[in-house]
Design an enzyme around this catalytic site. Structure first.
Site, mmCIF file in Angstrom:
data_model
loop_
_atom_site.group_PDB
_atom_site.id
_atom_site.type_symbol
_atom_site.label_atom_id
_atom_site.label_comp_id
_atom_site.label_asym_id
_atom_site.label_seq_id
_atom_site.Cartn_x
_atom_site.Cartn_y
_atom_site.Cartn_z
ATOM 1 N N LYS A 1 42.007 47.081 35.863
ATOM 2 C CA LYS A 1 40.916 47.807 36.502
ATOM 3 C C LYS A 1 40.993 47.520 37.992
ATOM 4 O O LYS A 1 40.550 46.464 38.459
ATOM 5 C CB LYS A 1 39.549 47.390 35.965
ATOM 6 C CG LYS A 1 39.257 47.875 34.542
ATOM 7 C CD LYS A 1 39.707 46.892 33.512
ATOM 8 C CE LYS A 1 39.290 47.323 32.102
ATOM 9 N NZ LYS A 1 39.832 46.427 31.075
ATOM 10 N N LYS B 1 35.773 38.506 31.909
ATOM 11 C CA LYS B 1 37.021 37.731 31.877
ATOM 12 C C LYS B 1 37.060 36.887 33.152
ATOM 13 O O LYS B 1 37.771 37.196 34.119
ATOM 14 C CB LYS B 1 38.243 38.651 31.823
ATOM 15 C CG LYS B 1 38.210 39.699 30.692
ATOM 16 C CD LYS B 1 37.748 41.028 31.187
ATOM 17 C CE LYS B 1 37.908 42.169 30.201
ATOM 18 N NZ LYS B 1 37.390 42.009 28.896
ATOM 19 N N HIS C 1 31.715 41.135 27.900
ATOM 20 C CA HIS C 1 32.974 41.813 28.178
ATOM 21 C C HIS C 1 33.712 41.171 29.355
ATOM 22 O O HIS C 1 34.779 41.629 29.763
ATOM 23 C CB HIS C 1 32.716 43.300 28.465
ATOM 24 C CG HIS C 1 33.928 44.168 28.399
ATOM 25 N ND1 HIS C 1 34.547 44.691 29.515
ATOM 26 C CD2 HIS C 1 34.648 44.605 27.343
ATOM 27 C CE1 HIS C 1 35.590 45.418 29.151
ATOM 28 N NE2 HIS C 1 35.685 45.386 27.849
ATOM 29 N N ASP D 1 36.456 23.002 38.602
ATOM 30 C CA ASP D 1 35.998 22.101 39.654
ATOM 31 C C ASP D 1 35.170 22.859 40.693
ATOM 32 O O ASP D 1 34.359 23.712 40.336
ATOM 33 C CB ASP D 1 37.178 21.353 40.270
ATOM 34 C CG ASP D 1 37.854 20.417 39.252
ATOM 35 O OD1 ASP D 1 37.211 20.097 38.236
ATOM 36 O OD2 ASP D 1 39.007 20.015 39.485
ATOM 37 N N ASP E 1 41.923 53.140 51.131
ATOM 38 C CA ASP E 1 42.571 53.114 52.443
ATOM 39 C C ASP E 1 43.425 51.872 52.669
ATOM 40 O O ASP E 1 43.705 51.497 53.814
ATOM 41 C CB ASP E 1 41.531 53.221 53.567
ATOM 42 C CG ASP E 1 40.908 54.615 53.650
ATOM 43 O OD1 ASP E 1 41.513 55.550 53.100
ATOM 44 O OD2 ASP E 1 39.825 54.747 54.246
ATOM 45 N N HIS F 1 45.640 48.081 30.964
ATOM 46 C CA HIS F 1 44.306 47.500 30.834
ATOM 47 C C HIS F 1 43.754 47.039 32.186
ATOM 48 O O HIS F 1 42.644 46.534 32.257
ATOM 49 C CB HIS F 1 44.370 46.317 29.848
ATOM 50 C CG HIS F 1 43.051 45.885 29.315
ATOM 51 N ND1 HIS F 1 42.512 44.642 29.583
ATOM 52 C CD2 HIS F 1 42.148 46.521 28.530
ATOM 53 C CE1 HIS F 1 41.338 44.531 28.980
ATOM 54 N NE2 HIS F 1 41.097 45.651 28.347
#
Length: 415
Positions: free
Chosen positions: A115, A294, A292, A299, A120, A113
């Site tokens: 991404k 996350k 979608h 603080d 380089d 899952h």
């Protein structure tokens, strides 16, 4: 391998596909040696086709291109699409691919899952955005709201090594003969002021790392905590710490799905609302389109962006990657954005509304809490295998009609 805090990084927040895709495609096009890409989903839509064009262009001039996709999330690419990539020299690897049963996908759990894109060994992207058009506003009402970051600096070395370690599970694949370009960590000198830590979750050495970082951050919060998460059904410990933070006077705000792409997920999240709201946690449902993202912040300094939801799949089963970021400027930018979402496009859930229908939901709430308390043990019931990457190759002995409609995986047997 454990990851340590790295000083001297530069970070750029990328909101939705409109900011992410142009940035990541430009970085890929400028590659001189290597492109590593990990993603859950590639669709054969306008974004997937542009990705294919970029990778073909880059690989055709001798850049090493390694693409790692999930065998469940990216199961619908045609043989023609795959062939165009592999013929140009792109190496494609499927994580845990399995055949369908009566047309249904069978490999539901323990997904790739993450991404991640690394170019380089010097520039990296991490977040929750897949390579598909539903991350663009012109997709329509179901376009997703999501986030990623572009980073430069010493932390890129850790991200690069994490991708290489996953890729190493398929180094024996016969079609992938050349080793990835070797980079010296010295190229990633100080690029900015942000302190960063790569946090991953896997089924071997890092089963709880991301959740532990969330727990530490929530416990350390002194005045504000803002969390935006698509699939919110966290472990019991994190629920308890969120409630405890609100009890000690921290302003705790959750932004969750109000227009879900999976209604069952919202129903599960709502079972937890009254438990949190009655102790002062503010819950806002984002209603403009499916959330979608996350992301979270605590603080003035701590923030995280990545692929991990706060649900049992992400916290106990999937391979995930988040960046933990300590930078006041980035924290403020993310805070201003999320506050704007909460004020303009969200509806706040009151305790009265959360308790509506409480009498018939009470048994479900009871079951949910006990499920969350014991899920880490329950997760052990699912088969825990080492990551398995197999080359994804086109099948040539099919008709054109089949080629457009079917999934064509040819998996090497000798791994």
């Amino acid at each position: 391998m454990s990851y340590n805090w790295k000083d001297g990084n530069d970070v750029e927040l990328l909101i939705n596909g409109e900011e992410f895709f142009p940035s990541v495609f430009a970085s890929m096009r400028a590659a001189k040696h290597e492109v590593l890409l990990e993603t859950f989903i590639i669709y054969e839509d306008k974004v997937g086709k542009e990705l294919k064009e970029v990778l073909v262009e880059v690989a055709s001039r001798g850049v090493k291109v390694e693409v790692m996709v999930d065998g469940y999330g990216t199961a619908d690419l045609t043989s023609t699409f795959i062939a165009e990539l592999t013929n140009a020299g792109v190496n494609i690897h499927a994580f845990d691919p399995r055949p369908k049963l009566m047309g249904m996908r069978t490999n539901l759990f323990r997904r790739l899952h993450r991404k991640i894109v690394v170019v380089d060994g010097e520039e990296a992207f991490i977040g929750g955005i897949n390579f598909c058009a539903d991350h663009l506003a012109d997709f329509g009402p179901m376009a997703k709201q999501d986030y990623a970051v572009k980073v430069r600096g010493p932390v890129v070395t850790d991200i690069h090594q994490a991708s290489l370690r996953l890729l190493a599970y398929n180094r024996n694949a016969t079609h992938s003969t050349a080793e990835p370009h070797a980079f010296n960590a010295a190229v990633n000198r100080f690029a900015g002021k942000a302190r960063m830590l790569l946090a991953i979750r896997d089924n071997e050495d890092h089963p709880n790392d991301i959740e532990e970082h969330y727990l530490r951050a929530v416990r350390s919060a002194s005045f504000r905590l803002l969390l935006a998460n698509a699939y919110f059904f966290p472990g019991y410990r994190l629920l308890r710490e969120l409630r405890n933070a609100a009890r000690r006077g921290v302003h705790v705000t959750l932004i969750l799905q109000g227009q879900p792409d999976m209604p069952l997920v919202r129903m599960c999240s709502r079972l937890l609302y009254s438990y949190l709201i009655r102790d002062g946690v503010q819950i806002h449902e984002y209603c403009e389109r499916p959330l979608h993202g996350k992301v979270a912040l605590v603080d003035h300094e701590w923030a995280t962006v990545g692929s991990s939801n706060l649900d049992p799949l992400s916290l106990s089963l999937n391979l995930e990657a988040n960046l933990i970021i300590r930078d006041a400027t980035f924290n403020h930018q993310l805070y201003e954005h999320l506050q704007s979402l909460a004020q303009r496009t969200c509806k706040q859930i009151s305790l009265q509304r959360a308790k509506r229908g409480y009498w018939w939901r009470m048994p479900l709430i009871f079951v949910s809490f006990h499920f969350l308390r014991h899920f880490p043990a329950i997760a052990g019931w699912f088969p825990a295998h080492s990551p398995k990457l197999k080359p994804l190759l086109p099948v040539t002995d099919v008709s054109p009609v089949q080629d457009e409609q079917d999934v064509h995986f040819e998996q090497e047997k000798s791994l």
